[in-house]
Design an enzyme around this catalytic site. Sequence first.
Site, PDB file in Angstrom:
ATOM      1  CE1 TYR A  33       1.061  -0.359   4.398  1.00 57.18           C
ATOM      2  CE2 TYR A  33      -0.041   1.769   4.448  1.00 57.18           C
ATOM      3  CZ  TYR A  33       0.791   0.834   5.033  1.00 57.18           C
ATOM      4  OH  TYR A  33       1.357   1.109   6.256  1.00 57.18           O
ATOM      5  CE  LYS A 149       3.060   3.222   3.216  1.00 58.40           C
ATOM      6  NZ  LYS A 149       3.053   3.231   4.670  1.00 58.40           N
ATOM      7  CD  GLU A 182       9.493   1.542  10.676  1.00 57.59           C
ATOM      8  OE1 GLU A 182       9.387   2.554   9.961  1.00 57.59           O
ATOM      9  OE2 GLU A 182       9.423   0.380  10.239  1.00 57.59           O
ATOM     10  CG  LEU A 207       8.227   2.466   4.961  1.00 58.04           C
ATOM     11  CD1 LEU A 207       8.133   1.310   3.959  1.00 58.04           C
ATOM     12  CD2 LEU A 207       6.843   3.050   5.200  1.00 58.04           C
TER      13      LEU A 207
HETATM   14  N1  PLP Z   1       7.130   3.644   9.173  1.00 58.22           N
HETATM   15  C1  PLP Z   1       5.981   2.954   9.122  1.00 58.22           C
HETATM   16  C2  PLP Z   1       5.924   1.600   9.761  1.00 58.22           C
HETATM   17  C3  PLP Z   1       4.849   3.500   8.500  1.00 58.22           C
HETATM   18  O1  PLP Z   1       3.698   2.794   8.454  1.00 58.22           O
HETATM   19  C4  PLP Z   1       4.929   4.804   7.934  1.00 58.22           C
HETATM   20  C5  PLP Z   1       3.770   5.419   7.282  1.00 58.22           C
HETATM   21  O2  PLP Z   1       2.698   4.914   7.274  1.00 58.22           O
HETATM   22  C6  PLP Z   1       6.139   5.495   8.017  1.00 58.22           C
HETATM   23  C7  PLP Z   1       7.224   4.874   8.631  1.00 58.22           C
HETATM   24  C8  PLP Z   1       6.278   6.861   7.437  1.00 58.22           C
HETATM   25  O3  PLP Z   1       6.316   6.811   6.020  1.00 58.22           O
HETATM   26  P1  PLP Z   1       5.832   8.046   5.143  1.00 58.22           P
HETATM   27  O4  PLP Z   1       6.620   9.229   5.607  1.00 58.22           O
HETATM   28  O5  PLP Z   1       6.169   7.650   3.748  1.00 58.22           O
HETATM   29  O6  PLP Z   1       4.373   8.209   5.388  1.00 58.22           O
END
Ligand code: PLP
Length: 285
Positions: A33, A149, A182, A207
């Site tokens: 996603y 993701k 994270e 991520l």
């Molecule tokens: N880490 C995780 C586990 C996430 O689910 C998300 C966003 O949903 C992020 C980091 C942050 O990613 P982004 O800045 O691309 O939204």
Amino acid sequence: MSRFAYVNGRYVPHRAARVHVEDRGYQFADGVYEVCEIRAGRLVDERRHMDRLERSLQELRIAMPMPRNALSLVFRETVARNRVRDGIMYLQVTRGVARRDHAFPPPGTRPSIVITAKNHDLDKLEQGAAEGVAIVSVPENRWPRVDIKSVSLLPNVLAKQAAREQGAKEAWFVDAQGYVTEGSSSNAWIVTREGSVVTRPADFGILRGITRTVVLEVIADHGLTLEERPFTMEEAYAAREAFITSATQFVTPVVRIDGKPVGNGAPGLIASALRRDYHDHAEVV
Ligand code: PLP
């Protein structure tokens, strides 16, 4: 106001949007996603989201459901049909519908695609950031490929619920070596007593957040010192500031960690400045 979802080639009323019971997303969480911010009716950092989508799909050997430029048109149409001004677009692609069997379905099985878009309450988000959020720590229990993701989010769901039950907004995963990886849906950052901004390198342990990538540019632009290295919870407790980043929350200051105030317990200056300037660096076309 009526909402619409794009489901496998058709725009359907949101309440009537359906996927098949044997969709592999539903059966196996076999899909990926993206969540992209919409600001003043335009997609923020679409190119980077598209790049990450392609990478996630490649890693799982799922085909792109359509060429990039066609997908981009569907993004725009979904945003327009839902009359989204400030909000988010959600996209999910799965390995498609097939008789239930763990191994890949027969060649030619078409990936399923769903896209939705909705407004969010910017005032409420701003208020939340002005107050700052609380976070709690939880043991890291996810698979090692969280750089993909994937819609397989059960540990993230449980972590977020644990946070909610403790009156916190987010949970930070802590790995077996004692380092923060994270958040359950955001990247994690601290600012040391000396003023360095610290975040974990985007290896396979986290991520690679799109917001994180843009915030790295803002940090460089501000001439701040950056340390891309893992940090421990003890460092987080002793930090001057902490914050989280994601497409839905931008840069949000953290004011409590495991019940202890961060710094003086108010949103930090660096986090607030990064939030203020973030959108000047994000790409909008
Ligand atoms: N880490 C995780 C586990 C996430 O689910 C998300 C966003 O949903 C992020 C980091 C942050 O990613 P982004 O800045 O691309 O939204």
